[in-house]
Scaffold this motif. Sequence first.
Motif, PDB file in Angstrom:
ATOM      1  N   LEU A 254       0.754  -0.958   0.015  1.00 50.17           N
ATOM      2  CA  LEU A 254       0.058  -0.067  -0.043  1.00 50.17           C
ATOM      3  C   LEU A 254       0.905   1.416   0.020  1.00 50.17           C
ATOM      4  N   GLU A 255       0.324   2.264  -0.552  1.00 54.49           N
ATOM      5  CA  GLU A 255       1.046   3.565  -0.639  1.00 54.49           C
ATOM      6  C   GLU A 255       1.119   4.164   0.781  1.00 54.49           C
ATOM      7  N   ARG A 256       2.241   4.982   0.954  1.00 57.41           N
ATOM      8  CA  ARG A 256       2.423   5.891   2.228  1.00 57.41           C
ATOM      9  C   ARG A 256       2.333   7.197   1.814  1.00 57.41           C
ATOM     10  N   GLY A 257       1.895   8.086   2.954  1.00 56.92           N
ATOM     11  CA  GLY A 257       2.128   9.460   2.671  1.00 56.92           C
ATOM     12  C   GLY A 257       3.466   9.871   2.186  1.00 56.92           C
ATOM     13  N   GLU A 266     -10.600  10.517   2.040  1.00 56.46           N
ATOM     14  CA  GLU A 266     -11.529  11.313   2.994  1.00 56.46           C
ATOM     15  C   GLU A 266     -12.452  10.423   3.747  1.00 56.46           C
ATOM     16  N   ASN A 267     -12.631   9.258   3.335  1.00 60.23           N
ATOM     17  CA  ASN A 267     -13.198   7.996   4.207  1.00 60.23           C
ATOM     18  C   ASN A 267     -12.394   7.017   4.541  1.00 60.23           C
ATOM     19  N   CYS A 268     -10.998   7.472   4.781  1.00 57.20           N
ATOM     20  CA  CYS A 268     -10.091   6.532   5.605  1.00 57.20           C
ATOM     21  C   CYS A 268      -9.762   5.352   4.827  1.00 57.20           C
ATOM     22  N   ARG A 269     -10.120   5.196   3.454  1.00 61.26           N
ATOM     23  CA  ARG A 269      -9.947   4.035   3.003  1.00 61.26           C
ATOM     24  C   ARG A 269      -8.574   4.106   1.840  1.00 61.26           C
ATOM     25  N   THR A 270      -7.873   2.946   1.877  1.00 57.34           N
ATOM     26  CA  THR A 270      -6.928   3.056   1.048  1.00 57.34           C
ATOM     27  C   THR A 270      -7.124   2.550  -0.348  1.00 57.34           C
ATOM     28  N   ALA A 271      -6.057   2.595  -1.271  1.00 55.44           N
ATOM     29  CA  ALA A 271      -6.508   2.113  -2.688  1.00 55.44           C
ATOM     30  C   ALA A 271      -7.077   0.719  -2.845  1.00 55.44           C
ATOM     31  N   ASP A 272      -7.001  -0.041  -1.757  1.00 55.69           N
ATOM     32  CA  ASP A 272      -7.597  -1.350  -1.815  1.00 55.69           C
ATOM     33  C   ASP A 272      -8.780  -1.139  -0.996  1.00 55.69           C
ATOM     34  N   GLU A 273     -10.136  -1.493  -1.753  1.00 54.17           N
ATOM     35  CA  GLU A 273     -11.412  -0.997  -1.070  1.00 54.17           C
ATOM     36  C   GLU A 273     -11.853  -1.775   0.135  1.00 54.17           C
ATOM     37  N   HIS A 274     -10.858  -3.135   0.306  1.00 52.95           N
ATOM     38  CA  HIS A 274     -11.147  -3.711   1.572  1.00 52.95           C
ATOM     39  C   HIS A 274     -10.334  -3.324   2.872  1.00 52.95           C
ATOM     40  N   ILE A 275      -9.390  -2.357   2.708  1.00 52.91           N
ATOM     41  CA  ILE A 275      -8.451  -2.186   3.648  1.00 52.91           C
ATOM     42  C   ILE A 275      -8.594  -0.512   3.922  1.00 52.91           C
ATOM     43  N   TRP A 276      -8.724  -0.403   5.266  1.00 57.02           N
ATOM     44  CA  TRP A 276      -8.776   0.777   5.901  1.00 57.02           C
ATOM     45  C   TRP A 276      -7.809   1.327   6.731  1.00 57.02           C
ATOM     46  N   ALA A 277      -7.482   2.493   6.903  1.00 57.06           N
ATOM     47  CA  ALA A 277      -6.720   2.888   8.273  1.00 57.06           C
ATOM     48  C   ALA A 277      -7.031   4.052   9.029  1.00 57.06           C
ATOM     49  N   VAL A 278      -6.737   4.030  10.469  1.00 57.52           N
ATOM     50  CA  VAL A 278      -7.640   5.034  11.213  1.00 57.52           C
ATOM     51  C   VAL A 278      -6.332   5.398  12.350  1.00 57.52           C
ATOM     52  N   GLY A 279      -6.558   6.513  12.949  1.00 53.25           N
ATOM     53  CA  GLY A 279      -5.499   7.085  13.888  1.00 53.25           C
ATOM     54  C   GLY A 279      -4.347   7.682  13.466  1.00 53.25           C
ATOM     55  N   GLU A 280      -3.300   7.632  14.200  1.00 54.67           N
ATOM     56  CA  GLU A 280      -1.976   8.084  14.211  1.00 54.67           C
ATOM     57  C   GLU A 280      -1.465   7.249  12.976  1.00 54.67           C
ATOM     58  N   CYS A 281      -1.603   6.178  12.617  1.00 56.52           N
ATOM     59  CA  CYS A 281      -0.776   5.275  11.479  1.00 56.52           C
ATOM     60  C   CYS A 281      -1.265   5.770  10.251  1.00 56.52           C
ATOM     61  N   VAL A 284      -4.501  10.722   6.147  1.00 56.98           N
ATOM     62  CA  VAL A 284      -5.494  11.038   5.429  1.00 56.98           C
ATOM     63  C   VAL A 284      -5.405  12.349   4.305  1.00 56.98           C
ATOM     64  N   GLN A 285      -5.518  11.873   3.010  1.00 57.06           N
ATOM     65  CA  GLN A 285      -5.276  12.572   1.987  1.00 57.06           C
ATOM     66  C   GLN A 285      -3.698  13.221   2.105  1.00 57.06           C
ATOM     67  N   GLY A 286      -2.999  12.450   3.013  1.00 56.33           N
ATOM     68  CA  GLY A 286      -1.421  12.855   2.886  1.00 56.33           C
ATOM     69  C   GLY A 286      -1.173  13.438   4.530  1.00 56.33           C
ATOM     70  N   ARG A 287      -2.234  13.669   5.102  1.00 55.58           N
ATOM     71  CA  ARG A 287      -1.627  14.324   6.548  1.00 55.58           C
ATOM     72  C   ARG A 287      -2.055  13.554   7.629  1.00 55.58           C
ATOM     73  N   CYS A 288      -1.009  13.212   8.457  1.00 55.93           N
ATOM     74  CA  CYS A 288      -1.198  12.433   9.928  1.00 55.93           C
ATOM     75  C   CYS A 288      -1.659  13.413  10.839  1.00 55.93           C
ATOM     76  N   TYR A 289      -2.533  12.835  11.722  1.00 54.62           N
ATOM     77  CA  TYR A 289      -2.867  13.391  12.992  1.00 54.62           C
ATOM     78  C   TYR A 289      -2.457  12.729  14.172  1.00 54.62           C
ATOM     79  N   GLY A 290      -1.932  13.638  15.190  1.00 53.87           N
ATOM     80  CA  GLY A 290      -1.117  13.168  16.248  1.00 53.87           C
ATOM     81  C   GLY A 290      -2.206  13.325  17.738  1.00 53.87           C
TER      82      GLY A 290
END
Length: 400
Positions: A254-257, A266-281, A284-290
């Motif tokens: 998967l691609e990284r920021g 913006e829906n926290c979904r990766t390029a793979d429609e079955h995989i999502w990511a949330v939180g500090e890892c 979202v559209q290239g920006r991490c939130y701590g």
Amino acid sequence: MTRTLVVVGHGMTGHRLAERLRALDTSGAWRIVVLAEEAHPAYDRIRLSSYLTGGSRQDLALAGRDFTEDPRVDLRLGCAVVSGDRAERTVRTADGEQLPYDALVLATGSEPFVPPVPGRDLANCFVYRTFDDLDAIRGAARRGRPCVVVGGGLLGLEAAHALRLLGMRPHVVESASHLMPTQLDAGAARVLHRSATGLGLRLHCGTAVASIEAGPDGAVRAVVLGDATVLESDLVVFAAGIRPRDELAAALGLERGERGGVLVDENCRTADEHIWAVGECAAVQGRCYGLVAPGYGMAETVAGRLAGRSPRPFDGTDTSTSLKLLGVHVATFGIIHPRGGPAAEAVFAEGTTRYAKVFLEPESGRLLGGILAGETGSRTALGPFVGHRPPADLEQLLLP
């Protein structure tokens, strides 16, 4: 037919996601498998310092019996994920087990950043992240002895305050020109600075750690700063920021920021429609939130999508916070880092005891957000005015 959601990580955000899906999935369409790297269920990291000063692990626990005994939830502790196969829709744990998923959420959080300074690996150098970290710090703490906390952000000040309560004499080293540079401007930081020094914390802003020196026993003896100041120290705590735990992005292709993090939309979904990511890892559209609040917002978005709802996409523009730190109320509301150009600013202050700044849209005069420190007005009272022209008695609301 029941589908399987695998959540990798059981921190605060991963737990919030699982809890929200449990609440929304009234038909029981999902079985939730949570793979926790730590040996403990999710706990409140925001209150971690209370554990260092005498609280129990149970005091901070987030997962109650209703969660751990829910037949729809399979919580596996001490179960790290090392790789996966997107074509087969499986993840592999460190002990070699292959687990299938219909949807996969990466909630692996972050890890402490330790600056690459000489001596960082000496005995009595610690990070401030887990129960085990704090157990080690408590074991090394000695009343009346000096210590150094690297980082003057929220976590660093929490660590320094906790060490003070253990009877140590903390120095705080912050490379920026003032405390909490991510959340506060210089004016608000002055209020916090005044309170911190009043409590006995010795602050060194605008400089960094150059090296950590060992004593005859091979443990920390002193810390040398970039301005050549030498601080005697029995232990060092690194609280100088975090880095997203995004190594599974590479393992899954998967691609990284640009600055790290699992890249999601913006829906926290990766390029793979079955995989999502949330939180500090998540990037979202290239920006991490701590911060935990944006992580909870991401969890709400993903849980809603998995439950077949139509939640609002995650909007990270509002990173409002409110806390009491070192006896000082500090808060932000609305947007304090406006995108698309500078905003008009208005400052209201009373010396170094209280401070308020608001950001206004230049053309319309609408209130965008603000920063508060000290005995100021309530963030809750000011929040409803965001997006509108402020009332005539704004100053009275800010500094009642």
